[in-house]
Design a protein around this motif. Structure first.
Motif, PDB file in Angstrom:
ATOM      1  N   HIS A 327       0.684  -1.013  -0.098  1.00  0.00           N
ATOM      2  CA  HIS A 327       0.040  -0.051  -0.061  1.00  0.00           C
ATOM      3  C   HIS A 327       0.849   1.316  -0.004  1.00  0.00           C
ATOM      4  N   GLY A 328       0.258   2.086  -0.606  1.00  0.00           N
ATOM      5  CA  GLY A 328       1.034   3.832  -0.574  1.00  0.00           C
ATOM      6  C   GLY A 328       2.057   3.604  -1.508  1.00  0.00           C
ATOM      7  N   PHE A 329       3.231   4.919  -1.483  1.00  0.00           N
ATOM      8  CA  PHE A 329       4.260   5.066  -1.948  1.00  0.00           C
ATOM      9  C   PHE A 329       5.263   4.053  -1.544  1.00  0.00           C
ATOM     10  N   GLY A 330       5.477   3.896  -0.235  1.00  0.00           N
ATOM     11  CA  GLY A 330       6.424   2.923   0.424  1.00  0.00           C
ATOM     12  C   GLY A 330       6.339   3.450   2.026  1.00  0.00           C
ATOM     13  N   PHE A 331       7.693   2.899   2.436  1.00  0.00           N
ATOM     14  CA  PHE A 331       7.721   3.179   3.933  1.00  0.00           C
ATOM     15  C   PHE A 331       9.310   3.554   4.430  1.00  0.00           C
ATOM     16  N   LEU A 332       9.261   4.195   5.587  1.00  0.00           N
ATOM     17  CA  LEU A 332      10.425   4.477   6.091  1.00  0.00           C
ATOM     18  C   LEU A 332      10.835   3.514   7.411  1.00  0.00           C
ATOM     19  N   VAL A 333      12.111   3.427   7.720  1.00  0.00           N
ATOM     20  CA  VAL A 333      12.432   2.578   8.833  1.00  0.00           C
ATOM     21  C   VAL A 333      13.173   3.318   9.790  1.00  0.00           C
ATOM     22  N   PRO A 334      12.810   4.051  10.962  1.00  0.00           N
ATOM     23  CA  PRO A 334      13.820   4.680  11.735  1.00  0.00           C
ATOM     24  C   PRO A 334      14.892   3.929  12.406  1.00  0.00           C
ATOM     25  N   LYS A 335      15.884   4.791  12.817  1.00  0.00           N
ATOM     26  CA  LYS A 335      17.110   4.153  13.346  1.00  0.00           C
ATOM     27  C   LYS A 335      16.450   3.208  14.520  1.00  0.00           C
ATOM     28  N   LYS A 336      15.621   3.587  15.526  1.00  0.00           N
ATOM     29  CA  LYS A 336      15.277   2.892  16.494  1.00  0.00           C
ATOM     30  C   LYS A 336      14.690   1.600  16.174  1.00  0.00           C
ATOM     31  N   GLU A 337      14.324   1.289  14.705  1.00  0.00           N
ATOM     32  CA  GLU A 337      13.453   0.263  14.311  1.00  0.00           C
ATOM     33  C   GLU A 337      14.426  -0.457  13.332  1.00  0.00           C
ATOM     34  N   ARG A 338      15.442  -0.147  13.085  1.00  0.00           N
ATOM     35  CA  ARG A 338      15.996  -0.322  11.752  1.00  0.00           C
ATOM     36  C   ARG A 338      17.186  -1.661  11.875  1.00  0.00           C
ATOM     37  N   GLY A 339      16.962  -2.565  10.814  1.00  0.00           N
ATOM     38  CA  GLY A 339      17.913  -3.574  10.699  1.00  0.00           C
ATOM     39  C   GLY A 339      19.070  -2.944   9.831  1.00  0.00           C
ATOM     40  N   ARG A 340      18.696  -3.374   8.504  1.00  0.00           N
ATOM     41  CA  ARG A 340      19.662  -2.660   7.270  1.00  0.00           C
ATOM     42  C   ARG A 340      18.843  -1.674   6.461  1.00  0.00           C
ATOM     43  N   LEU A 341      17.710  -2.112   6.124  1.00  0.00           N
ATOM     44  CA  LEU A 341      17.002  -1.409   5.471  1.00  0.00           C
ATOM     45  C   LEU A 341      16.551   0.039   5.936  1.00  0.00           C
ATOM     46  N   VAL A 342      16.711   1.004   5.193  1.00  0.00           N
ATOM     47  CA  VAL A 342      16.438   2.490   5.420  1.00  0.00           C
ATOM     48  C   VAL A 342      15.150   2.928   4.907  1.00  0.00           C
ATOM     49  N   ALA A 343      14.624   2.377   3.868  1.00  0.00           N
ATOM     50  CA  ALA A 343      13.358   2.872   3.287  1.00  0.00           C
ATOM     51  C   ALA A 343      13.156   2.058   2.084  1.00  0.00           C
ATOM     52  N   CYS A 344      11.981   2.173   1.621  1.00  0.00           N
ATOM     53  CA  CYS A 344      11.529   1.355   0.286  1.00  0.00           C
ATOM     54  C   CYS A 344      10.360   2.333  -0.479  1.00  0.00           C
ATOM     55  N   THR A 345      10.401   2.033  -1.755  1.00  0.00           N
ATOM     56  CA  THR A 345       9.357   2.956  -2.557  1.00  0.00           C
ATOM     57  C   THR A 345       8.851   1.768  -3.469  1.00  0.00           C
ATOM     58  N   TRP A 346       7.410   1.651  -3.416  1.00  0.00           N
ATOM     59  CA  TRP A 346       6.555   0.673  -4.322  1.00  0.00           C
ATOM     60  C   TRP A 346       6.558   1.624  -5.660  1.00  0.00           C
ATOM     61  N   VAL A 347       7.253   1.203  -6.424  1.00  0.00           N
ATOM     62  CA  VAL A 347       7.704   1.935  -7.643  1.00  0.00           C
ATOM     63  C   VAL A 347       6.451   2.161  -8.541  1.00  0.00           C
ATOM     64  N   GLY A 348       5.476   1.191  -8.704  1.00  0.00           N
ATOM     65  CA  GLY A 348       4.421   1.440  -9.530  1.00  0.00           C
ATOM     66  C   GLY A 348       3.259   2.090  -8.761  1.00  0.00           C
ATOM     67  N   ALA A 349       3.337   2.338  -7.800  1.00  0.00           N
ATOM     68  CA  ALA A 349       2.183   3.153  -6.760  1.00  0.00           C
ATOM     69  C   ALA A 349       2.761   4.414  -7.067  1.00  0.00           C
ATOM     70  N   LYS A 350       3.932   4.882  -7.062  1.00  0.00           N
ATOM     71  CA  LYS A 350       4.382   6.031  -7.217  1.00  0.00           C
ATOM     72  C   LYS A 350       4.223   6.811  -8.644  1.00  0.00           C
ATOM     73  N   PHE A 351       4.824   5.845  -9.324  1.00  0.00           N
ATOM     74  CA  PHE A 351       4.912   6.249 -10.921  1.00  0.00           C
ATOM     75  C   PHE A 351       4.239   5.077 -11.758  1.00  0.00           C
ATOM     76  N   PRO A 352       2.907   5.138 -11.828  1.00  0.00           N
ATOM     77  CA  PRO A 352       2.488   3.942 -12.526  1.00  0.00           C
ATOM     78  C   PRO A 352       2.844   3.414 -13.887  1.00  0.00           C
ATOM     79  N   HIS A 353       3.261   4.482 -14.565  1.00  0.00           N
ATOM     80  CA  HIS A 353       3.907   4.212 -16.019  1.00  0.00           C
ATOM     81  C   HIS A 353       5.454   3.508 -15.820  1.00  0.00           C
ATOM     82  N   ARG A 354       5.812   3.257 -14.699  1.00  0.00           N
ATOM     83  CA  ARG A 354       7.112   2.808 -14.607  1.00  0.00           C
ATOM     84  C   ARG A 354       7.053   1.062 -14.600  1.00  0.00           C
ATOM     85  N   VAL A 355       5.953   0.567 -14.157  1.00  0.00           N
ATOM     86  CA  VAL A 355       5.900  -0.930 -14.056  1.00  0.00           C
ATOM     87  C   VAL A 355       4.595  -1.391 -14.670  1.00  0.00           C
ATOM     88  N   PRO A 356       4.855  -2.549 -15.462  1.00  0.00           N
ATOM     89  CA  PRO A 356       3.726  -2.889 -16.334  1.00  0.00           C
ATOM     90  C   PRO A 356       2.598  -3.946 -15.462  1.00  0.00           C
TER      91      PRO A 356
END
Length: 465
Positions: A327-356
């Protein structure tokens, strides 16, 4: 005499070359990489448009759109799908949406603030009481964490400022300069006392002319075929007037006529104007023979390292048990909750033309000032850890069909506390008449429009001379 030499073929250097060419002045670009564009790099994988570096630019800053129009690419521009513009923050093992009406980390709506589970009631109360804050202008600079913490408290720093700025700068709000990173917020706080009251007043004063009031204008823009289109169009337009040499400048020396540039291929160039459009740490290594103090100043600009990991999935794999669609554009992971992943964007939600249709692409971000070591890990290890964390955070079991990993060591400048004073001294040591010009993300903005603007300004100073 080579006239103008531009060191660095990223978007800053290319913009300088473009605007010089428009003014009838040829130039030579020195680029150590085998391609131009710097961190802008686009790839097509299974019908998906994958950006290795930045994927878009802010609509509110005009320099990128101005250049795109001049290049005849206006019909290729697409906007972010702001109807789905919800960003989540991980807290307590869950993804919690950022409350509606948030201007960066400044609340502007009461009900979403009251109902969000992202912040405690103590923080909500403090944010409400902040409206009564009187002006307390401070001399000098301070960190973003100090500034936001003073207005809204430590939890607002941990779950708003830190994840938002980690996603943009890969930096730590305890080290970043609020005057350089959030200058408008500083102005409003000095004028109104309450940052919230200042943002609301500025919005009311600007009315429908304000960027946030122009609902038809998306927050982000990009090109249908990726930002690589912009690089290709610039390169094509300047090919007749710009020589590109794939080599590294080793040193720059000032001469009576201008500058002497030694190259790593054993050659050298003479120039009467030089645009240093590479990273500040690279510029520092070049300029010791021109101005030792300037070289020292450039060397004090810290840089973070980053990595993007694009994972492509079949959408059908999200339909079965444990297959919750993102759901949505993606998510952010605060330092207090972080493993290695800082953030993620769902490309097709943000820019539908980018993903078939039938595909889902997650663009994940790692590294930053806290985890530069991840860039040294193998592709296999990185792909495994990102898949594992992404599945855990977003709650699905699908496996990626493809993975694309891009490493960007020491690529993102950090505007640390004291940056305004450092920048003022750098500018004082590079007067327009001196023939030496600086452009890039180390100075007055890290985004694509900022870098284009600084490249254009360097060209304008040369043309004006």
């Amino acid at each position: 005499m080579s006239g103008v030499v531009i060191i660095g073929g990223g978007i800053s250097g290319l913009s300088a070359a473009y605007y010089l060419a428009r003014g009838g002045v040829p130039s030579t670009i020195l680029e150590s990489r085998p391609r131009l564009g710097g961190v802008i790099q686009t790839e097509r994988v299974e019908g998906c448009t994958i950006e290795a570096g930045p994927d878009s630019f802010l609509s509110a800053k005009p320099a990128a759109m101005d250049l795109i129009r001049e290049l005849g690419l206006a019909d290729q521009v697409i906007g972010s799908n702001d109807r789905l513009r919800v960003t989540y923050v991980r807290k307590g093992g869950r993804l919690v949406p950022l409350p509606d009406g948030l201007m960066m980390m400044v609340p502007t709506k009461i009900l979403p603030l009251l109902t969000t589970s992202l912040l405690s009631w103590r923080t909500k109360f403090r944010m409400g009481m902040e409206l009564l804050r009187a002006p307390r202008p401070k001399p000098g600079d301070e960190s973003v964490a100090q500034f936001i913490g003073e207005h809204y408290g430590a939890e607002a720093v941990d779950y708003l400022a830190e994840p938002l700025l980690s996603g943009i700068y890969g930096g730590n709000p305890s080290q970043l300069s609020v005057t350089s990173v959030l200058p408008r917020f500083v102005e409003l706080a000095n004028q109104y006392g309450s940052l919230t009251r200042g943002v609301l007043a500025a919005r009311a004063k600007a009315g429908r002319g304000a960027p946030w009031a122009r609902h038809a204008v998306p927050l982000f823009r990009t090109l249908k075929g990726g930002l690589g289109q912009l690089v290709d169009a610039i390169v094509s337009s300047i090919s007749a007037q710009v020589e590109v040499r794939t080599c590294r400048a080793q040193t720059i020396q000032r001469t009576e006529a201008g500058f002497h540039i030694k190259l790593d291929d054993g050659g050298w160039l003479e120039a009467d104007q030089v645009v240093v459009a590479c990273e500040a740490h690279s510029g520092s290594a070049l300029l010791g023979g021109v101005d030792g103090r300037l070289a020292e100043l450039l060397g004090t600009v810290p840089y973070s390292s980053s990595m993007t990991v694009a994972l492509g999935f079949d959408a059908a794999d999200f339909a079965g048990p444990g297959g919750t669609a993102p759901h949505g554009f993606g998510f952010l992971v605060p330092k207090k909750e972080r493993g290695r992943l800082v953030a993620c964007t769902w490309v097709g939600a943000k820019f539908p033309h980018r993903v078939p249709e039938g595909k889902i692409v997650a663009r994940c971000f790692l590294g930053g000032m806290e985890d530069a070591g991840v860039l040294g890990e193998s592709d296999e290890a990185v792909a495994a850890l990102v898949t594992r964390e992404l599945q855990d955070i977003a709650g699905f079991t699908a496996r990626p069909r493809f993975t694309r990993i891009s490493r960007w060591p020491r690529s993102m400048a950090q505007y640390t506390v004291g940056h305004p004073q450092r920048l003022a001294e750098i500018q004082a040591r590079t007067p327009p008449a001196g023939g030496l010009h600086l452009a890039g993300n180390a100075y007055e903005g890290i985004g694509i429009p900022d870098c284009i603007r600084m490249g254009k300004q360097a060209a304008a100073r040369i043309l004006g001379r």
